[in-house]
Design an enzyme around this catalytic site. Structure first.
Site, mmCIF file in Angstrom:
data_model
loop_
_atom_site.group_PDB
_atom_site.id
_atom_site.type_symbol
_atom_site.label_atom_id
_atom_site.label_comp_id
_atom_site.label_asym_id
_atom_site.label_seq_id
_atom_site.Cartn_x
_atom_site.Cartn_y
_atom_site.Cartn_z
ATOM 1 N N SER B 221 -7.004 -9.341 15.432
ATOM 2 C CA SER B 221 -6.821 -8.186 14.556
ATOM 3 C C SER B 221 -7.881 -7.130 14.826
ATOM 4 O O SER B 221 -9.012 -7.440 15.189
ATOM 5 C CB SER B 221 -6.931 -8.621 13.096
ATOM 6 O OG SER B 221 -5.897 -9.506 12.776
ATOM 7 N N ASP B 246 -4.519 -12.580 0.984
ATOM 8 C CA ASP B 246 -3.163 -12.047 1.137
ATOM 9 C C ASP B 246 -2.286 -12.444 -0.040
ATOM 10 O O ASP B 246 -1.485 -11.650 -0.532
ATOM 11 C CB ASP B 246 -2.521 -12.583 2.429
ATOM 12 C CG ASP B 246 -3.008 -11.825 3.660
ATOM 13 O OD1 ASP B 246 -3.681 -10.795 3.479
ATOM 14 O OD2 ASP B 246 -2.711 -12.264 4.787
ATOM 15 N N GLU B 289 17.905 8.317 0.853
ATOM 16 C CA GLU B 289 16.930 7.552 0.097
ATOM 17 C C GLU B 289 15.534 8.095 0.388
ATOM 18 O O GLU B 289 15.289 8.672 1.450
ATOM 19 C CB GLU B 289 17.004 6.072 0.506
ATOM 20 C CG GLU B 289 18.294 5.408 0.090
ATOM 21 C CD GLU B 289 18.320 5.044 -1.373
ATOM 22 O OE1 GLU B 289 18.606 5.937 -2.196
ATOM 23 O OE2 GLU B 289 18.048 3.889 -1.717
#
Lengths: 190, 519, 256
Positions: B221, B246, B289
């Site tokens: 990451s 998380d 949308e």
């Protein structure tokens, strides 16, 4: 969820204070797991329950049938919950035949009285108890099997004038649906 | 994955499976001990949250599909039956229709994080591109899914968007449209294929997500500092540190999601979609949308044709940009030639634009019938281009520093860019001719007459000039800003921004921060 | 022309002539009503829904269908099974399947039947209403922005005389809250038109309030369970979040 492996380069000695922390952490982890499991189960329920019959399906779970037009010896097939229901207007002779049978000799031991509310009307679910075929015998001209009731062409089960299994592989009598006479000419099935 | 040496497991069943298919070893390696930078902030939660939303959408979608009928005569009724008669059907539908919005919210935040902290930069370019592919697939899935309830917005939104393909020169109108629709307009054939694709695409997304995560686990990451971990002191094992973080973030996100599902299920939708589709009546104001609005604004911003003058001018400008901005040192051209290129390109482009606005000048090759790229096709190209730029973002921004924390100018640019996306979103939701600001110049009486809606009474020769800032102009300005962020600002900043000094390691930066907080 | 515009824009920047924000809306703002069903714990008012249903039956139903509402759904208004059966039996419907002789036949409606539409199809409805199709009301509250307030406004917003300078064609009526103001529906309700048995005032405002209560339920029959489930879900999630935060903090506490 084991978090007790000490993964950092922490070299502080484990004091009593730490041990207390350990228990509290374990308890909170247990609690969190419980929340997770319960939450998951609660969330799964609407998904599963949506597969049960819907309200519009259940609303059609009962039908009312006018039986005044069925002459003696004839029968009518009605659709009920997606299955055929046989409504048979039995003749005196057929009633006698059904009542005369020795109950103990039957595969599925039921007397005719247990199977009808009014002797002249036999109402059964028209699904063979063997593997779900629809037996023939609704019309006078149909093959009605060796016992004058119905005959299932799939695997040769013979039903008598009370819809009881007499010969062949079917394990049970034709099922009787829940029904009631609203008046002399109308029944409600379901 | 999962090859190489195994440590083995104590549990005999797990060991039996793992020695034949090392799936537990893999899980342990990729999600258990996986070394993860220790300095993630809350922005790093949104990958997991997006994954959670994808799974929610797939699970609720599969159950909804069991009750839905893809037939123009029955679709609307079947959706209403789901909300009214199917057990808990209202909940499943609300979860699914608001889930789409919350999936996009999570993904947009995830993308913002990627841009702000420079996560797209090497060696993570492919990881980023796979993310853009997921985003495109999501947009396709969401668009197709919105057609399925077969309300007015479903039908007309689909009509407008599929008509975009008719803008493709030569083949669009005659070949691509009929192939796409399976008929002459959006009808039963279109609905059934859209349903099939709407069921298929999420699994394609799932597969690309798998590749996305695979690529992530190759490079590791990025982190808020944008520097690579140098050793174990800079990382933490993924479990339990980030699994628990998380998880917590996910639950907080779910609270917001639940609030919409249970208390404002229709707030993000459009009332017109509760009117069954009617091919004979168009709703007065078609809007997509909310998650498509910025792109819809870009589509509508191109109200002018691209004639040959403009294309030639833009071509010269592109050469200038490649030579003088993208390259650190011009390779083929001298400075004087560059200025010539800039003046000629700019002049041609402006001339072309003026010629397009003033058709009365009758300049050859500028009539709207013989321009190579019509306004309509230009809009389509701009819209897809705006997403296409994300693909090449790693090469447009070649600055060595990743994180905006150490690039003050880049940070301002990203925030302005983000703001422009919000403004474009707002512009996309409003009618094109909406006037925000107007001023009347000239005869005072005439101006008053206009203000009171009596323009007919103005004497000839006294007509004032009315200047208006309308929605299209806003959309055009911010579309220009959007494109210049990628094409001009990022390449320029890559060359000229100096940036701040980077910390030597994640570990030290974290310690310094802690000490500062403690002091 | 374009250059001139650009130049004048610049001039404006210097002289700053009157600039005004153009208003976006059309017509007056729709007044907000006080609804029992609004808010996180809102519930439907059963008595109002029953009165509203009466108005629908006696007035609206002569033009407007409600195809997605079934007699069995009336349970939510507080009617019992026998009452629902009696209400349904007041109507006749054409059976979906032909009889044994192959003819279509009419029969009394059952609770499992949908509300009976006043017209056989949309074309018949348009023909009978001067070309305008009276919309189905099953979803009308959801199909209009700010639905409950808008429909209340529409029902009470008729003006006998249009404002000065405006004209209304024959067969059209001036309505303050209808977009464009010219509406083909004649004022459907007036004071004293429908009789109430429970002593509720028989006024236009009350009628509008009651029928909207009924129509809101028809659009959103699961509102009560939706909100009560939502409350439980959110409380659960808040507690879960608290526990998770504590677990997360504890785990992270040994990170230096």
């Amino acid at each position: 969820m084991s978090a007790d492996t000490d993964t950092t380069n922490d070299n502080t000695p484990h004091s009593a204070h730490d041990a207390e922390g350990e228990t509290r952490r374990d308890f909170m982890q247990l609690l969190a797991s419980a929340f997770g499991v319960i939450g998951g189960a609660l969330a799964a329920w609407p998904l599963i329950n949506s597969l049960n019959p819907a309200k519009d399906t259940l609303a059609l779970a009962t039908v009312e049938v006018d039986i005044s037009g069925i002459p003696k010896g004839e029968a009518k097939t009605i659709m009920w919950q997606g299955k055929p229901v046989f409504v048979r207007h039995r003749t005196e002779e057929e009633i006698k035949m059904a009542e005369a049978v020795e109950v103990q000799s039957l595969t599925d031991k039921q007397s005719d009285k247990e199977r009808v509310q009014r002797p002249e009307w036999l109402i059964t679910v028209g699904v063979c108890t063997h593997l779900g075929c629809v037996p023939v015998g609704q019309k006078m001209t149909d093959t009605r099997g060796d016992y004058g009731g119905w005959f299932c062409p799939c695997h040769g089960s013979h039903y008598d004038t009370s819809g009881r299994i007499r010969k062949g592989p079917a394990p049970k009598n034709l099922a009787i649906p829940p029904y009631e006479f609203i008046n002399d000419t109308t029944i409600r099935i379901g | 994955m999962g090859h190489g040496p195994r440590d083995g497991f104590d549990n005999p069943i797990i060991e039996w499976v793992d020695s034949r298919l090392p799936i537990f070893t893999m899980m342990q390696k990729e999600y258990g001990v996986f070394p993860t930078p220790r300095n993630f902030n809350w922005f790093w939660n949104f990958g997991a949250i997006a994954m959670f939303m994808l799974i929610t959408m797939i699970v609720t979608g599969i159950v909804l599909a069991m009750h839905y009928t893809a037939d123009t005569k029955l679709a609307f009724d079947s959706v209403e039956r789901i909300t009214r008669d199917v057990n808990g059907g209202w909940l499943l539908r609300n979860l699914h229709m608001n889930g789409a919005s919350f999936f996009f919210i999570a993904v947009y935040i995830h993308m913002f994080r990627g841009i702000y902290y420079g996560s797209y930069k090497g060696p993570r370019e492919l990881l980023w591109i796979l993310g853009v592919v997921i985003f495109l697939l999501m947009m396709a899935t969401a668009f197709i899914g919105y057609v399925l309830p077969w309300g007015q917005m479903s039908l007309w939104g689909a009509t407008v968007i599929t008509n975009l393909f008719s803008a493709i020169p030569f083949v669009g109108e005659e070949y691509i449209m009929p192939l796409l629709l399976g008929g002459f307009s959006i009808d039963n054939a279109t609905l059934t294929r859209f349903f099939a694709l709407h069921y298929l695409l999420p699994f394609v997304i799932f597969a690309v997500v798998f590749l996305h995560i695979w690529a992530l686990h190759v490079t590791g990451s990025n982190n808020p500092l944008g520097i690579e971990p140098k050793g174990p002191q800079d990382t933490l094992p993924f479990h339990p540190y980030y699994t628990m973080k998380d998880f917590f973030g996910m639950i907080v996100f779910m609270i917001l999601y639940a609030w919409f599902v249970f208390y404002a299920p229709d707030a993000l939708g459009h009332p017109d979609n509760y009117i069954p589709a009617n091919p004979l009546v168009t709703p007065p104001h078609i809007v997509p949308e909310w998650y498509f609005l910025p792109f819809y604004a870009i589509l509508r911003a191109i109200t002018f044709n691209f004639n040959l003058f403009m294309l030639a001018g833009l071509g010269l400008l592109a050469v200038f940009m490649v030579e003088f901005i993208w390259r650190y040192k011009p390779k083929y051209l001298s400075g004087a030639q560059g200025i010539l290129l800039l003046v000629a390109g700019g002049g041609l482009a402006v001339f072309g634009l003026l010629a397009d606005f003033n058709q009365t000048w009758a300049i050859p090759m500028t009539a709207s019938t013989d321009v190579p790229i019509s306004a309509k096709f230009g809009g389509v190209l701009a819209m897809f281009g705006s997403i296409g730029l994300l693909v090449v973002l790693p090469w447009l921004d070649s600055h060595p520093i990743r994180s905006a924390r150490f690039r003050p100018l880049f940070r301002v640019a990203v925030l302005v860019f983000t703001l422009s996306v919000f403004v474009l979103g707002y512009a996309g939701s409003q009618p094109s001719d909406k006037v925000y600001l107007s001023a009347c110049l000239g005869d005072a009486q005439a101006c008053e007459a206009i203000e009171h809606g009596n323009a007919d009474h103005i004497e000839a020769g006294h007509e004032p000039t009315v200047l208006a800032l309308d929605n299209t102009m806003i959309a055009q300005a911010f579309t220009a800003l959007y494109f210049s962020f990628f094409l001009i600002i990022l390449p320029l900043l890559s060359r000229f921004e100096k940036g701040r000094e980077l910390p030597t390691s994640i570990h030290e930066a974290v310690l310094a921060k802690k000490q500062k907080a403690g002091a | 022309m374009f250059i001139r515009n650009v130049l004048t824009t610049l001039i404006i920047g210097l002289t700053s002539v009157s600039a005004a924000f153009a208003s976006g809306g059309d017509g007056p703002a729709i007044p907000s009503q006080d609804w029992s069903f609004s808010g996180a714990f809102g519930t439907y008012d059963k008595a109002a829904m029953q009165r509203g249903y009466k108005i629908y039956r006696e007035v609206c139903a002569s033009c407007h269908a409600m195809k997605r509402v079934y007699f069995r759904n009336l349970e939510a208004l507080g009617y019992n099974e026998a009452q629902i059966k009696n209400i349904a039996a007041e109507y006749t419907v054409i059976n979906k399947e032909p009889n044994d002789e192959g003819d279509m036949f009419e029969r009394p409606a059952l609770p499992s039947d949908a509300f009976i539409s006043p017209f056989a199809n949309d074309n018949a409805a348009k023909y009978a209403n001067g070309g305008a199709l009276p919309p189905d009301l099953s979803l009308i509250v959801k199909a209009r922005g700010n639905g409950s307030n808008y429909i209340t406004g529409l029902l009470t917003g008729y003006e006998e005389h249009p404002p000065h300078g405006q004209e209304v064609a024959d067969g059209q009526y001036w309505n303050t809250y209808f977009p464009g103001h010219k509406l083909s529906m004649a004022p459907p309700l007036m004071d004293g038109q429908v009789s109430y048995e429970d002593g509720t005032p028989e006024t236009l405002d009350q009628y509008a309030h009651d029928v909207v209560q009924f129509l809101t339920w028809a659009s959103d029959p699961h509102m009560e369970i939706r909100k009560s489930t939502g409350f439980k879900v959110i409380v659960f999630l808040l507690m879960f979040a608290g526990v998770m935060l504590s677990v997360k903090r504890k785990i992270w506490s040994d990170v230096h």
